[in-house]
Design a protein around this motif. Sequence first.
Motif, PDB file in Angstrom:
ATOM      1  N   HIS A   1      -0.896  -5.362 -10.640  1.00 29.53           N
ATOM      2  CA  HIS A   1      -1.487  -4.085 -10.226  1.00 29.53           C
ATOM      3  C   HIS A   1      -2.494  -3.681 -11.292  1.00 29.53           C
ATOM      4  O   HIS A   1      -2.138  -3.548 -12.448  1.00 29.53           O
TER       5      HIS A   1
ATOM      6  N   ALA B   1      -4.300  -0.843 -12.307  1.00 25.39           N
ATOM      7  CA  ALA B   1      -4.452   0.616 -12.148  1.00 25.39           C
ATOM      8  C   ALA B   1      -5.668   1.124 -12.892  1.00 25.39           C
ATOM      9  O   ALA B   1      -6.023   0.641 -13.936  1.00 25.39           O
TER      10      ALA B   1
ATOM     11  N   ILE C   1       4.680   1.833  -7.889  1.00 21.59           N
ATOM     12  CA  ILE C   1       4.126   0.713  -8.654  1.00 21.59           C
ATOM     13  C   ILE C   1       3.483   1.223  -9.937  1.00 21.59           C
ATOM     14  O   ILE C   1       2.487   1.933  -9.908  1.00 21.59           O
TER      15      ILE C   1
ATOM     16  N   PHE D   1      -5.272  -4.882  -6.770  1.00 23.34           N
ATOM     17  CA  PHE D   1      -4.374  -5.927  -7.260  1.00 23.34           C
ATOM     18  C   PHE D   1      -5.190  -7.186  -7.564  1.00 23.34           C
ATOM     19  O   PHE D   1      -6.216  -7.430  -6.939  1.00 23.34           O
TER      20      PHE D   1
ATOM     21  N   GLU E   1       0.832  -1.206   0.000  1.00 22.57           N
ATOM     22  CA  GLU E   1       0.000   0.000   0.000  1.00 22.57           C
ATOM     23  C   GLU E   1       0.866   1.256   0.000  1.00 22.57           C
ATOM     24  O   GLU E   1       0.588   2.225  -0.718  1.00 22.57           O
TER      25      GLU E   1
ATOM     26  N   LYS F   1       2.360   1.710  -3.456  1.00 23.93           N
ATOM     27  CA  LYS F   1       1.319   2.180  -4.377  1.00 23.93           C
ATOM     28  C   LYS F   1       1.033   3.672  -4.142  1.00 23.93           C
ATOM     29  O   LYS F   1       1.010   4.464  -5.087  1.00 23.93           O
TER      30      LYS F   1
END
Length: 185
Positions: A183, A185, A145, A165, A137, A140
């Motif tokens: 990940h 996004a 990331i 994720f 976390e 991120k």
Amino acid sequence: MRIIGGTHRGTALTPVGKGDTGAHLRPTTDRVRESLFNVLMGGRFGDPITKVRVLDLFAGTGALGLEALSRGASHVTFVDSGRMAQKLIRANIAKLRREADTQLIATDATRLPEGEGCNLIFLDPPYGKGLGAKALEAAKAKGWIAAEALIVWEESAAQIAPAGFTTLDQRRYGETWITFLRHSA
């Protein structure tokens, strides 16, 4: 401990013995590292190593990140707060003469500074302490990331993907579980 493949194949890394439980040093065995990189290089995840930026959280000896460099990664950022780990990482970087394409950040992996997005993240926290999800976390939140990054999470049990994720695969090697995440996004 040695580099398993790539340009530095066979190079012995600075010995750590059986690790340092007080410093939470528990090096990934050569066998597990070889199996892990066979999975990564096997094509299931495309080519997650060549010319990518790597983040090695709870880096310990730096073996995972250095293995990635040996196999074609462009840069590795190592993160570890332990003095013994930092000493080992610096020694191993120097041994491989990879100072130009590495960075060591001496901090707690759950308290990262702002960073540049990485495509491959190794996450090897002290087992059973719940630090992996917190470090993920933090990485991120601080921009470490990249979108669609591949996360390789080593723990004593299979891990559940945190929000943002997706679990791609989970493999067990003795007492070690490797969880592969993407990940989203």
